[in-house]
Design a protein around this motif. Structure first.
Motif, PDB file in Angstrom:
ATOM      1  N   ALA A 138       0.810  -1.214   0.000  1.00 49.33           N
ATOM      2  CA  ALA A 138       0.000   0.000   0.000  1.00 49.33           C
ATOM      3  C   ALA A 138       0.848   1.271   0.000  1.00 49.33           C
ATOM      4  CB  ALA A 138      -0.932   0.013   1.215  1.00 49.33           C
ATOM      5  N   SER A 139       2.155   1.132   0.197  1.00 50.36           N
ATOM      6  CA  SER A 139       3.045   2.295   0.178  1.00 50.36           C
ATOM      7  C   SER A 139       3.496   2.672  -1.233  1.00 50.36           C
ATOM      8  CB  SER A 139       4.282   2.025   1.053  1.00 50.36           C
ATOM      9  OG  SER A 139       3.919   1.886   2.406  1.00 50.36           O
ATOM     10  N   LEU A 140       2.916   2.039  -2.241  1.00 46.88           N
ATOM     11  CA  LEU A 140       3.361   2.288  -3.610  1.00 46.88           C
ATOM     12  C   LEU A 140       3.227   3.760  -3.988  1.00 46.88           C
ATOM     13  CD1 LEU A 140       0.757   2.640  -5.812  1.00 46.88           C
ATOM     14  CD2 LEU A 140       0.384   0.303  -5.065  1.00 46.88           C
ATOM     15  N   LYS A 141       4.129   4.205  -4.881  1.00 46.26           N
ATOM     16  CA  LYS A 141       4.193   5.616  -5.246  1.00 46.26           C
ATOM     17  C   LYS A 141       3.973   5.883  -6.736  1.00 46.26           C
ATOM     18  CE  LYS A 141       7.213   7.145  -1.462  1.00 46.26           C
ATOM     19  NZ  LYS A 141       7.050   5.940  -0.659  1.00 46.26           N
ATOM     20  N   THR A 142       3.943   4.848  -7.567  1.00 42.55           N
ATOM     21  CA  THR A 142       3.680   5.073  -8.989  1.00 42.55           C
ATOM     22  C   THR A 142       2.365   5.826  -9.139  1.00 42.55           C
ATOM     23  OG1 THR A 142       4.905   3.111  -9.694  1.00 42.55           O
ATOM     24  CG2 THR A 142       3.245   3.951 -11.205  1.00 42.55           C
ATOM     25  N   GLU A 182      -4.824  11.863  -0.552  1.00 35.89           N
ATOM     26  CA  GLU A 182      -5.545  12.647   0.446  1.00 35.89           C
ATOM     27  C   GLU A 182      -6.016  11.826   1.637  1.00 35.89           C
ATOM     28  OE1 GLU A 182      -8.707  14.664  -1.523  1.00 35.89           O
ATOM     29  OE2 GLU A 182      -7.370  15.889  -2.790  1.00 35.89           O
ATOM     30  N   ASP A 183      -6.320  10.554   1.436  1.00 35.90           N
ATOM     31  CA  ASP A 183      -6.848   9.721   2.515  1.00 35.90           C
ATOM     32  C   ASP A 183      -5.811   8.689   2.940  1.00 35.90           C
ATOM     33  OD1 ASP A 183      -9.480  10.945   2.458  1.00 35.90           O
ATOM     34  OD2 ASP A 183      -9.713   9.946   0.514  1.00 35.90           O
ATOM     35  N   LYS A 184      -6.264   7.631   3.621  1.00 33.57           N
ATOM     36  CA  LYS A 184      -5.358   6.545   3.977  1.00 33.57           C
ATOM     37  C   LYS A 184      -4.707   5.993   2.713  1.00 33.57           C
ATOM     38  CE  LYS A 184      -7.860   3.563   6.132  1.00 33.57           C
ATOM     39  NZ  LYS A 184      -8.210   2.375   6.936  1.00 33.57           N
ATOM     40  N   GLY A 188      -6.244   5.374  -1.863  1.00 38.02           N
ATOM     41  CA  GLY A 188      -5.931   6.206  -3.020  1.00 38.02           C
ATOM     42  C   GLY A 188      -5.312   5.443  -4.160  1.00 38.02           C
ATOM     43  N   ILE A 189      -5.602   4.139  -4.245  1.00 38.52           N
ATOM     44  CA  ILE A 189      -4.980   3.262  -5.239  1.00 38.52           C
ATOM     45  C   ILE A 189      -6.006   2.820  -6.266  1.00 38.52           C
ATOM     46  CG2 ILE A 189      -3.874   0.996  -5.560  1.00 38.52           C
ATOM     47  CD1 ILE A 189      -2.617   1.391  -2.772  1.00 38.52           C
ATOM     48  N   SER A 190      -5.590   2.790  -7.531  1.00 40.33           N
ATOM     49  CA  SER A 190      -6.481   2.345  -8.609  1.00 40.33           C
ATOM     50  C   SER A 190      -5.826   1.220  -9.400  1.00 40.33           C
ATOM     51  CB  SER A 190      -6.827   3.519  -9.537  1.00 40.33           C
ATOM     52  OG  SER A 190      -7.537   4.522  -8.832  1.00 40.33           O
ATOM     53  N   PHE A 191      -6.665   0.470 -10.123  1.00 38.20           N
ATOM     54  CA  PHE A 191      -6.239  -0.708 -10.890  1.00 38.20           C
ATOM     55  C   PHE A 191      -6.295  -0.347 -12.369  1.00 38.20           C
ATOM     56  CE2 PHE A 191      -6.350  -4.892 -12.721  1.00 38.20           C
ATOM     57  CZ  PHE A 191      -5.805  -5.766 -11.778  1.00 38.20           C
ATOM     58  N   GLY A 232     -12.911  -1.067 -12.660  1.00 44.89           N
ATOM     59  CA  GLY A 232     -13.695  -0.708 -11.490  1.00 44.89           C
ATOM     60  C   GLY A 232     -13.687   0.791 -11.249  1.00 44.89           C
ATOM     61  N   GLU A 233     -13.780   1.165  -9.969  1.00 43.92           N
ATOM     62  CA  GLU A 233     -13.841   2.572  -9.598  1.00 43.92           C
ATOM     63  C   GLU A 233     -12.451   3.114  -9.272  1.00 43.92           C
ATOM     64  OE1 GLU A 233     -16.841   3.685  -6.695  1.00 43.92           O
ATOM     65  OE2 GLU A 233     -17.738   1.691  -6.918  1.00 43.92           O
ATOM     66  N   GLU A 234     -12.276   4.403  -9.529  1.00 50.42           N
ATOM     67  CA  GLU A 234     -11.035   5.053  -9.142  1.00 50.42           C
ATOM     68  C   GLU A 234     -10.914   5.042  -7.611  1.00 50.42           C
ATOM     69  OE1 GLU A 234      -9.240   8.567 -11.410  1.00 50.42           O
ATOM     70  OE2 GLU A 234     -10.046   9.530  -9.600  1.00 50.42           O
ATOM     71  N   ASN A 235      -9.686   4.807  -7.140  1.00 52.10           N
ATOM     72  CA  ASN A 235      -9.344   4.771  -5.712  1.00 52.10           C
ATOM     73  C   ASN A 235      -9.886   3.539  -4.982  1.00 52.10           C
ATOM     74  OD1 ASN A 235      -7.991   7.257  -5.975  1.00 52.10           O
ATOM     75  ND2 ASN A 235      -9.875   8.401  -5.511  1.00 52.10           N
ATOM     76  N   LYS A 236     -10.408   2.572  -5.705  1.00 53.04           N
ATOM     77  CA  LYS A 236     -10.890   1.333  -5.088  1.00 53.04           C
ATOM     78  C   LYS A 236      -9.979   0.146  -5.433  1.00 53.04           C
ATOM     79  CE  LYS A 236     -14.647   3.146  -3.332  1.00 53.04           C
ATOM     80  NZ  LYS A 236     -14.830   3.276  -1.862  1.00 53.04           N
ATOM     81  N   GLY A 237      -8.820   0.432  -5.991  1.00 55.32           N
ATOM     82  CA  GLY A 237      -7.947  -0.630  -6.466  1.00 55.32           C
ATOM     83  C   GLY A 237      -7.415  -1.541  -5.384  1.00 55.32           C
TER      84      GLY A 237
END
Length: 402
Positions: A138-142, A182-184, A188-191, A232-237
């Motif tokens: 979850a610490s990914l930065k790409t 902005e959040d946890k 903030g991750i997407s697929f 899917g949805e943005e930020n739900k990855g």
């Protein structure tokens, strides 16, 4: 303990064995049996053979090209393929991306991507791990930032992925990217699906101890990706990633591969002589072999339970982590015992001996050739797909609610 199958399942097993006998090319099975390197063409050839029979995506729903097999039939198929030394089915498109698209993807994405996975048009790789985000994924930065110009809506992707298995063969990559900070960090991750022919994508090989280029680094520099490639949805990855990882971890357990490797080990300990007697009669080795066989039988039972639950629509969580831990420990123990059984023949390693056209003098008996490479390569099993330490935390949270 041997698992009993019904008469119908035994008939299916006979059908699978007949298919493998008639359709698995000898050159492929011999390369797998002797630990030779498989080329991209080798893997594609086996995929095409299975696809023609309709057995490639045996765990997919029938409406998307699956077989409709029961969990026991899927288990039997995987087991018999391993025992026949068939090349493994490359999982990234079939066992990872496919289930995510089927569950979460749009109808347009399913209609476009799923047939291309089946017929081999696309070769997928996985863009998850980063230099600073391995077990703590979850610490990914790409990053993927939305943009719009005359060409329409798109993302601009920048960053780096690493340990990208078989990325040198792939033309597509499914990636976890950060679309919000902005959040946890998990929120903030997407697929995202990315064409690797897009300008700005660069693949750099990482050469392993055995001389193999199995893993790679992948760099993204201002890579333009259409919005329609968002799954899917943005930020739900993160939710989708966890769903995918349950399939990956169950696959990593490698029950069939472990059984084939254990059979190979039994052959070695029967052939190796110590103090004038087969190594199989040595009390120390016999005890370790017995424990290993018990552990393997227990894992087979657990694997069947997980497959049965998945067949009823239950995505395994703690169970897949259990399988991942025990499966990787068992595979490492098999290669460790194999190395010990070979004694001095396990030490020399000639990387070129794993190539198909090697004409040099082998070191030791023929069954010794891949042992050193297998031993060192399998050290990674307890790390990738989420380290075993992380899997124990998942089990603790899921079962003990701690």
């Amino acid at each position: 303990m041997n698992l009993d199958f019904t008469a119908e399942e035994e008939s299916f097993r006979a059908t699978v064995r007949e298919f493998l006998r008639d359709n698995l090319p000898t050159v492929l099975s011999e390369k797998v049996r002797t630990g030779k390197r498989l080329t991209k063409q080798d893997m594609e050839q086996w995929h095409a053979i299975l696809n023609r029979r309709g057995w490639l995506a045996n765990h997919w729903p029938v409406e998307h090209g699956g077989t409709g097999w029961t969990f026991a039939q899927s288990y039997i198929f995987d087991l018999e393929c391993a025992l026949a030394h068939a090349p493994r089915i490359i999982p990234f498109g079939l066992s990872m991306l496919g289930p995510v698209l089927i569950k979460i993807g749009s109808e347009e994405q399913k209609a476009y991507w799923l047939p291309r996975i089946l017929d081999g048009t696309d070769w997928w790789c996985q863009g998850y791990s980063e230099p600073g985000a391995g077990s703590d994924l979850a610490s990914l930065k790409t990053s993927a930032v939305r943009g719009r110009d005359a060409g329409g809506d798109h993302y601009i992707v920048n960053g780096q992925k690493t340990w990208t298995t078989l990325g040198q063969h792939a033309d597509k990559i499914f990636c976890l990217v950060r679309t919000s900070s902005e959040d946890k960090k998990q929120e903030g991750i997407s697929f995202l699906l990315i064409d690797m022919a897009t300008p700005g994508v660069e693949v750099r090989p990482i050469t392993l101890l055995d001389g193999e280029q199995e893993v790679n680094e992948v760099f993204f520099t201002d890579v333009r990706v259409p919005i329609k490639n968002l799954v899917g949805e943005e930020n739900k990855g993160w939710t989708y990633a966890k769903y995918l990882l349950t399939y990956e971890r169950t696959n990593i357990a490698g029950v069939g591969a472990s059984m084939a490797a254990f059979d190979h080990l039994r052959h070695i300990v029967a052939a190796q002589i110590k103090n004038g007697r087969p190594l199989a009669e040595n009390p120390f080795f016999a005890a370790r072999m017995a424990k290993l066989e018990i552990d393997l039988e227990n894992m087979k039972t657990t694997n069947l339970r997980v497959l049965a639950a998945a067949g009823h629509g239950v995505a395994p969580v703690a169970e897949s982590s259990m399988l991942k831990i025990r499966g990787t420990e068992i595979r490492q123990e098999i290669t460790s015992l194999t190395r010990r059984a070979l004694g001095r023949y396990a030490h020399p390693f000639v990387s070129e001996a794993l190539d198909e056209d090697f004409n040099g003098t082998p070191v030791g008996p023929s069954y010794a050739a891949p042992v050193a490479a297998d031993y060192f390569n399998n050290r990674k099993l307890s790390i990738f797909g989420g380290s075993n330490e992380v899997q124990r935390e998942i089990i603790t949270k899921a079962i003990l609610e701690l």
